[in-house]
Design an enzyme around this catalytic site. Structure first.
Site, PDB file in Angstrom:
ATOM      1  N   SER A   7      69.288  16.107  77.543  1.00 46.13           N
ATOM      2  CA  SER A   7      68.418  15.006  77.560  1.00 46.13           C
ATOM      3  C   SER A   7      67.170  15.234  78.316  1.00 46.13           C
ATOM      4  CB  SER A   7      69.265  13.562  77.853  1.00 46.13           C
ATOM      5  OG  SER A   7      68.227  12.571  78.222  1.00 46.13           O
ATOM      6  N   HIS A  31      67.359  16.449  73.336  1.00 47.46           N
ATOM      7  CA  HIS A  31      67.552  14.934  73.071  1.00 47.46           C
ATOM      8  C   HIS A  31      66.325  14.457  73.615  1.00 47.46           C
ATOM      9  CE1 HIS A  31      70.044  11.212  72.169  1.00 47.46           C
ATOM     10  NE2 HIS A  31      69.406  10.896  73.728  1.00 47.46           N
ATOM     11  N   ASP A  33      64.620  11.018  74.471  1.00 49.49           N
ATOM     12  CA  ASP A  33      64.748   9.299  74.582  1.00 49.49           C
ATOM     13  C   ASP A  33      63.589   8.586  74.499  1.00 49.49           C
ATOM     14  OD1 ASP A  33      67.784   9.180  74.950  1.00 49.49           O
ATOM     15  OD2 ASP A  33      67.431  10.230  76.947  1.00 49.49           O
ATOM     16  N   MET A  35      61.835   4.960  74.820  1.00 48.68           N
ATOM     17  CA  MET A  35      62.036   3.650  75.250  1.00 48.68           C
ATOM     18  C   MET A  35      60.657   2.625  74.961  1.00 48.68           C
ATOM     19  SD  MET A  35      64.678   4.404  78.187  1.00 48.68           S
ATOM     20  CE  MET A  35      65.843   5.497  78.218  1.00 48.68           C
ATOM     21  N   HIS A  62      66.070   9.930  69.904  1.00 50.94           N
ATOM     22  CA  HIS A  62      66.893   8.546  70.034  1.00 50.94           C
ATOM     23  C   HIS A  62      65.831   7.344  70.497  1.00 50.94           C
ATOM     24  CE1 HIS A  62      70.112   6.593  72.822  1.00 50.94           C
ATOM     25  NE2 HIS A  62      69.651   5.833  71.796  1.00 50.94           N
ATOM     26  N   MET A  64      65.112   3.806  71.130  1.00 46.38           N
ATOM     27  CA  MET A  64      65.601   2.618  71.921  1.00 46.38           C
ATOM     28  C   MET A  64      64.457   1.607  71.679  1.00 46.38           C
ATOM     29  SD  MET A  64      67.934   4.742  74.839  1.00 46.38           S
ATOM     30  CE  MET A  64      67.049   6.182  74.519  1.00 46.38           C
ATOM     31  N   MET A 136      77.018   5.436  72.527  1.00 47.81           N
ATOM     32  CA  MET A 136      76.590   5.260  73.950  1.00 47.81           C
ATOM     33  C   MET A 136      77.682   5.190  74.782  1.00 47.81           C
ATOM     34  SD  MET A 136      73.060   5.638  73.821  1.00 47.81           S
ATOM     35  CE  MET A 136      72.837   5.289  75.513  1.00 47.81           C
ATOM     36  N   ASP A 170      76.415  10.060  74.236  1.00 42.30           N
ATOM     37  CA  ASP A 170      75.245   9.896  75.126  1.00 42.30           C
ATOM     38  C   ASP A 170      75.561   9.019  76.317  1.00 42.30           C
ATOM     39  OD1 ASP A 170      72.677  10.033  76.140  1.00 42.30           O
ATOM     40  OD2 ASP A 170      71.726   8.879  74.447  1.00 42.30           O
TER      41      ASP A 170
HETATM   42  C1  DX5 Z   1      70.372   6.532  78.022  1.00 43.61           C
HETATM   43  C2  DX5 Z   1      69.766   7.626  77.418  1.00 43.61           C
HETATM   44  C3  DX5 Z   1      70.529   9.025  77.808  1.00 43.61           C
HETATM   45  C4  DX5 Z   1      70.500   9.318  79.002  1.00 43.61           C
HETATM   46  C5  DX5 Z   1      71.363  10.616  79.472  1.00 43.61           C
HETATM   47  O1  DX5 Z   1      69.544   5.651  77.770  1.00 43.61           O
HETATM   48  O2  DX5 Z   1      69.932   7.254  76.088  1.00 43.61           O
HETATM   49  O3  DX5 Z   1      70.173  10.003  76.541  1.00 43.61           O
HETATM   50  O4  DX5 Z   1      69.165  10.135  79.256  1.00 43.61           O
HETATM   51  O5  DX5 Z   1      71.525  10.992  80.553  1.00 43.61           O
HETATM   52  P1  DX5 Z   1      72.653  11.019  81.696  1.00 43.61           P
HETATM   53  O6  DX5 Z   1      73.335  12.327  80.922  1.00 43.61           O
HETATM   54  O7  DX5 Z   1      72.244  11.313  82.936  1.00 43.61           O
HETATM   55  O8  DX5 Z   1      73.685   9.853  81.438  1.00 43.61           O
HETATM   56 ZN    ZN Z   2      69.593   9.208  74.563  1.00 44.66          ZN
END
Ligand code: DX5
Ligand code: ZN
Length: 212
Positions: A7, A31, A33, A35, A62, A64, A136, A170
């Site tokens: 990630s 990956h 993320d 947001m 991903h 969000m 998740m 994740d």
């Molecule tokens: C959380 C993200 C994850 C996060 C994972 O909202 O979707 O992908 O970055 O990080 P770790 O492995 O540190 O939990």
């Molecule tokens: Zn993620």
């Protein structure tokens, strides 16, 4: 075989590409993320950040975000090989259809607090069957949270009901619990802080992937 998807949110953004280049050779995906500060209380990266890592490894986006349909096109253009949208977001079914029309992999993501039944309609051919379920194992929003062990049972249930679907897990995965997540039935292990906070990120990623 399980693959690791580092990630990139866990990496130092000032050295994002350098860190991606380091782990990419042993990564099934990178990956990413995304947001929007609304679906979750954090802002992270957009299509330009994703396209900056194009070509290093397949990009797993991903989303969000509250309105994923607004963002499918830009992330496909940015080079996503796979896009996941949350079942809790607006018009998730329409978003899955849009992703599939782009001929890339689609994922339906679910928060720990959402009943598992809500993803089931995405896994039947009458609807727009998703290629992957993103389970998740922390509440979305931030790196470095603690793994919710209830995720293991969820993975097992999905695997039992739908043996051929890809399962990505994740949140809170590290060298100490990667094997149990894999044994529960996961195909893709996402890890952020366990890789990028390690002294040697490549070795940490290899260990999580079961390569060392
Ligand atoms: C959380 C993200 C994850 C996060 C994972 O909202 O979707 O992908 O970055 O990080 P770790 O492995 O540190 O939990
Ligand atoms: Zn993620």
């Amino acid at each position: 075989m399980v693959v690791v998807a580092p990630s990139m949110l866990g990496a130092d953004f000032g050295r994002l590409r350098e860190m991606a280049e380091l782990v990419a050779p042993i990564s099934g995906y990178l990956h990413m993320d995304v947001m929007d500060g609304h679906f979750v209380p954090n802002l992270t990266m957009g299509p330009d950040t994703v396209s900056a890592l194009k070509g290093l490894a397949p990009l797993d986006v991903h989303l969000m975000v509250t309105d994923p349909c607004n963002f499918i096109e830009p992330f496909v253009e940015a080079g996503a090989a796979m896009i996941s949208v949350h079942v809790e977001a607006n018009e998730a079914m329409k978003a899955i259809r849009m992703i599939k029309e782009k001929n890339i992999k689609s994922g339906i993501a679910i928060k720990p607090s959402t009943p598992l039944e809500s993803v089931m309609q995405f896994l039947t051919p009458e609807y727009y069957e998703a290629d992957m379920v993103l389970v998740m194992s922390v509440e979305p929003g931030f790196c470095g949270q603690k793994f919710h062990p209830e995720a293991l049972e969820r993975i097992g249930k999905i695997r039992e009901m739908k043996p051929e679907v890809l399962i990505e897990v994740d949140g809170g995965i590290g060298t100490e619990n990667a094997k149990s997540v894999q044994d529960a039935g996961a195909d893709i292990l996402v890890a952020g802080s366990a890789i990028f906070n390690a002294e040697d990120p490549l070795t940490a990623a290899k260990k999580i992937a079961g390569l060392e």
